[in-house]
Scaffold this motif. Structure first.
Motif, PDB file in Angstrom:
ATOM      1  N   UNK A 159       0.817  -1.203   0.000  1.00  5.61           N
ATOM      2  CA  UNK A 159       0.000   0.000   0.000  1.00  5.61           C
ATOM      3  C   UNK A 159       0.850   1.253   0.000  1.00  5.61           C
ATOM      4  N   UNK A 160       0.167   2.390  -0.048  1.00 14.78           N
ATOM      5  CA  UNK A 160       0.831   3.690  -0.087  1.00 14.78           C
ATOM      6  C   UNK A 160       0.389   4.539   1.096  1.00 14.78           C
ATOM      7  N   UNK A 161       1.309   5.352   1.593  1.00 15.11           N
ATOM      8  CA  UNK A 161       0.996   6.257   2.701  1.00 15.11           C
ATOM      9  C   UNK A 161       1.615   7.620   2.453  1.00 15.11           C
ATOM     10  N   UNK A 162       1.083   8.629   3.140  1.00 15.73           N
ATOM     11  CA  UNK A 162       1.603   9.998   3.080  1.00 15.73           C
ATOM     12  C   UNK A 162       1.789  10.495   4.515  1.00 15.73           C
ATOM     13  N   UNK A 163       2.452  11.626   4.645  1.00 20.88           N
ATOM     14  CA  UNK A 163       2.647  12.221   5.966  1.00 20.88           C
ATOM     15  C   UNK A 163       1.293  12.576   6.576  1.00 20.88           C
ATOM     16  N   UNK A 164       1.189  12.465   7.882  1.00 18.26           N
ATOM     17  CA  UNK A 164      -0.080  12.711   8.567  1.00 18.26           C
ATOM     18  C   UNK A 164      -0.607  14.107   8.235  1.00 18.26           C
ATOM     19  N   UNK A 165      -1.874  14.154   7.811  1.00 18.84           N
ATOM     20  CA  UNK A 165      -2.509  15.420   7.498  1.00 18.84           C
ATOM     21  C   UNK A 165      -2.336  15.883   6.064  1.00 18.84           C
ATOM     22  N   UNK A 166      -1.456  15.213   5.311  1.00 19.74           N
ATOM     23  CA  UNK A 166      -1.231  15.608   3.917  1.00 19.74           C
ATOM     24  C   UNK A 166      -2.407  15.151   3.051  1.00 19.74           C
ATOM     25  N   UNK A 167      -2.572  15.794   1.905  1.00 21.89           N
ATOM     26  CA  UNK A 167      -3.634  15.401   0.978  1.00 21.89           C
ATOM     27  C   UNK A 167      -3.374  13.979   0.492  1.00 21.89           C
ATOM     28  N   UNK A 168      -4.434  13.180   0.445  1.00 23.35           N
ATOM     29  CA  UNK A 168      -4.289  11.794   0.000  1.00 23.35           C
ATOM     30  C   UNK A 168      -4.442  11.724  -1.523  1.00 23.35           C
TER      31      UNK A 168
END
Length: 248
Positions: free
Chosen positions: A104-113
Motif C-alpha cells: 500500500x501507499x501512505x503519506x505524511x499525517x494530514x497531507x492530501x491523499x
C-alpha cells in the motif's frame, strides 16, 4: 473476539500438552509483527512458554541466519523461507503459511491523499510526487517491477529513496524525507505520523505470503511447532485481519 481468544488459547493448551515451559527464540521479518505479537501474548499465557523474538528486515534476518545465530522458529516471506530450507537453515517440510499482505501507499499525517484508485491514477500520482520511499523487503522489490509495468521506471528513478533493512518506510514519510511511500500494508496502518492511503489498485496488487518454519538448530523444536500451529490456527484469523493482514 473474546471467544476467538479462548478457542486459540484452548488449542495452545492441547498443543503444549504437559511439557514444561520452554524459551522459544524466533527471528522474524516485520510485516507480521503487530499480529504476531498479539498472538504470542495469548500463546504465552496459555502455555507458560516464553517467546523471545528478533525483528528486522529480510536482509538482516537472512544475515543472522547465515552467521549461524541460534533460533527455534523463523518467520519470513514464503520465498525467503524456501530459500532458507535450500540453504539448510530451516527444516524441510516444516513451512507453515501464516498471513498474506498486500502493498500500500501512505503519506505524511494530514497531507492530501493522492488518487491511486487505478493504474492510470497511480501513474499520475507517482509522476507528480517529489520523492518516493520504498523498502529493501519483498514490497520494495515488487514496487520496482510496478514502476516498470507503468512505464515510468526511468522517470521516477531519481525520486526513489530506499530504507536500510529493518527501517520502516513510514520513518521516511513521517519525517518528510519522502512525500509518499510504499510498503506492506500491515507495516503502514499502525505507523505513527503517517496516513495510510490505500492498497495498490487491483491489477497491480500482489499478495506476499509470510510463513514460519523450524530452524535446523532448534533447541525447542516441539514448542516452536506449537507456536507455529497457534499463530496459524483458524481462530487466529480475527487478530491477523485486525492488523492489516489476511489469513494464509
Amino acid at each position: 473476539m473474546k471467544t476467538a481468544s479462548i478457542i486459540v488459547a484452548a488449542s495452545a493448551l492441547l498443543l503444549s500438552g504437559m511439557a514444561g515451559a520452554a524459551e522459544i527464540k524466533v527471528a522474524s521479518t516485520q510485516a507480521t509483527q503487530e499480529a504476531y505479537q498479539e498472538l504470542v501474548t495469548q500463546f504465552e499465557k496459555a502455555t507458560g512458554h516464553k517467546v523471545t523474538t528478533f525483528f528486522s528486515g529480510t536482509i538482516n534476518v537472512a544475515k543472522r541466519l547465515a552467521d549461524g545465530e541460534p533460533y527455534d522458529l523463523i518467520i519470513m516471506s514464503g520465498p525467503a523461507v524456501d530459500e532458507q530450507i535450500k540453504l539448510g537453515k530451516a527444516v524441510a517440510g516444516s513451512r507453515v503459511d501464516f498471513a498474506k499482505s498486500g502493498t500500500g501507499l501512505a503519506v505524511r499525517k494530514g497531507a492530501a491523499k493522492p488518487d491511486i484508485s487505478s493504474a492510470d491514477a497511480l501513474k499520475k500520482t507517482l509522476l507528480a510526487a517529489k520523492s518516493i520511499g520504498y523498502s529493501t523487503g519483498p514490497s520494495g522489490v515488487y514496487m520496482l517491477s510496478v514502476f516498470e509495468k507503468l512505464g515510468i521506471a526511468g522517470e521516477v528513478k531519481s525520486k526513489l529513496k530506499q530504507t536500510p533493512s529493518g527501517v520502516f518506510v513510514g520513518t521516511l514519510i513521517a519525517t518528510g524525507e519522502t512525500e509518499v511511500g510504499f510498503q506492506q500494508i500491515s507495516e503502514l496502518v499502525h505507523f505513527p505520523g503517517i496516513d495510510y492511503v490505500g492498497p495498490l489498485p487491483g491489477e497491480l496488487q500482489r499478495m506476499t505470503m509470510f510463513s514460519a518454519a523450524i530452524h535446523t538448530g532448534a533447541k525447542q523444536a516441539d514448542a516452536a511447532k506449537a507456536l507455529a500451529k497457534f499463530i496459524t490456527a483458524p481462530a487466529a484469523a480475527p487478530v491477523i485481519r485486525k492488523h492489516g493482514l489476511e489469513p494464509a
